[in-house]
Design a protein around this motif. Sequence first.
Motif, PDB file in Angstrom:
ATOM      1  N   ALA A 218       0.648  -1.073   0.012  1.00  0.00           N
ATOM      2  CA  ALA A 218       0.007  -0.105   0.014  1.00  0.00           C
ATOM      3  C   ALA A 218       0.603   1.166   0.137  1.00  0.00           C
ATOM      4  O   ALA A 218       0.407   2.088  -0.755  1.00  0.00           O
ATOM      5  N   ALA A 219       1.929   1.102   0.835  1.00  0.00           N
ATOM      6  CA  ALA A 219       2.758   2.600   0.880  1.00  0.00           C
ATOM      7  C   ALA A 219       3.514   2.550  -0.541  1.00  0.00           C
ATOM      8  O   ALA A 219       3.702   3.991  -0.775  1.00  0.00           O
ATOM      9  N   VAL A 220       3.844   1.420  -1.371  1.00  0.00           N
ATOM     10  CA  VAL A 220       4.500   1.759  -2.604  1.00  0.00           C
ATOM     11  C   VAL A 220       3.426   2.547  -3.583  1.00  0.00           C
ATOM     12  O   VAL A 220       3.802   3.620  -4.232  1.00  0.00           O
ATOM     13  N   PHE A 221       2.247   2.160  -3.602  1.00  0.00           N
ATOM     14  CA  PHE A 221       1.045   2.976  -4.252  1.00  0.00           C
ATOM     15  C   PHE A 221       1.157   4.547  -3.651  1.00  0.00           C
ATOM     16  O   PHE A 221       0.869   5.063  -4.490  1.00  0.00           O
ATOM     17  N   GLU A 222       0.916   4.532  -2.544  1.00  0.00           N
ATOM     18  CA  GLU A 222       0.818   5.932  -1.950  1.00  0.00           C
ATOM     19  C   GLU A 222       2.098   6.770  -2.468  1.00  0.00           C
ATOM     20  O   GLU A 222       1.881   7.987  -2.642  1.00  0.00           O
ATOM     21  N   GLU A 223       3.194   6.296  -2.337  1.00  0.00           N
ATOM     22  CA  GLU A 223       4.180   7.077  -2.743  1.00  0.00           C
ATOM     23  C   GLU A 223       4.127   7.539  -4.177  1.00  0.00           C
ATOM     24  O   GLU A 223       4.653   8.773  -4.552  1.00  0.00           O
ATOM     25  N   VAL A 224       3.744   6.876  -4.999  1.00  0.00           N
ATOM     26  CA  VAL A 224       3.569   7.121  -6.400  1.00  0.00           C
ATOM     27  C   VAL A 224       2.449   7.995  -6.514  1.00  0.00           C
ATOM     28  O   VAL A 224       2.394   9.063  -7.085  1.00  0.00           O
TER      29      VAL A 224
END
Length: 390
Positions: free
Chosen positions: A147-153
């Motif tokens: 989820a954090a990967v998606f949020e960073e993008v």
Amino acid sequence: MARKSAPSNRTPSTGKAVPSEAPDAKRAPTLSSLRGEIDQLDLDIVTLLNRRAEIATQIGQLKHKQGLEVWSAAREDEVIARAVSASHGPLPNETLRLIFRELMSGSRSLQRNLRVACLGPKYSYSYLAAVAKFGEAVDHVPVGSIAAVFEEVNRRHVQFGIVPLENSTDGRIADTLDMFIKLPNLKIRAEVRLRIHHYLLGRCEWSQVRRVYSKSQALSQCRNWLGKNLPQSAKVEVVSTAAAAELAQREEFAAAVASRAAASAYRLNVLAENIEDQVHNVTRFAVIAEVAEQPTGKDKTTLMLRLHNQVGSLNRILAPFEKFGVNLTWIESFPVPGAPKDTNPAYLFFLDIEGHVNDLPVQKALEAIRKKCDRLDILGSYPRSECVES
């Protein structure tokens, strides 16, 4: 005038024939001459590499003026494929691939510094997938969850993220599909098909292992091997394979299921190698970004569909693919989140099809499908990739 006699190859004392000197004897290579030749080649290579980097920088300037992306998965795949096909050895193809990957990564960094988020920490398989696609000359940003990967993008803290999409042993990665439901505006820009080899790592002897740490998917992919060879050891799930290696480095009677790269990074011994249950254990990763890739002629498209909860709904949306000659290569179902518990939930379907969304057959199929479903999201069109070693 007296005729000169030909040189004799016989000794004056015995008259016996002496073997003639080999024509190439004077030109036989020596260690010194070969090293000298390599030294000159190295100088030539450095000159050519820097000239290539200068041209790459000029290309980057033109891209900036035209508003084009610095990184193109299709173009980099094309460069590597051309280099490999032009080689006739003896250098292995995999070595050539790694050389050109880092060459392009370094050249790209002269144009713009890219940031890539992945499920960390360093030396996790997601990190290795990011290196396989982008090389080392980018800022790898490790985060604690998919989820954090998606949020960073999504927050534009990074230009790209890389997330696991499916594994040939365990199937879909539910956390990734769930984030596409929440953030369907993010697009799959490329894929990485990484052949996963698992290693048992530790500081103790194999017979002394009492706990085995790893990510849940890695433990699952080695469940038969672990059950047969370490039946008495506790299997403990942690956030990543790299975190498992760190624990194995700290604890005396612990081991980790992780990559060979993690063994080197955390100074662990390889107690057993290739312990995955399936020989062809491949994880497919998706590179996510704000925009999709342009057509290449060797593409696939990922779709997310929500269907009417009715008899024959799935059959009706599959029919247009056959009608317009579009090949379906992957399908997964996922219950719609948040549905009331006392109802029969609707389902979301994730599909891969061959072709780009700009291809006419794909457009016709999607036009027909859009009329037969509650929701249709195009998660991205991107070039198909070859499998690479981890």
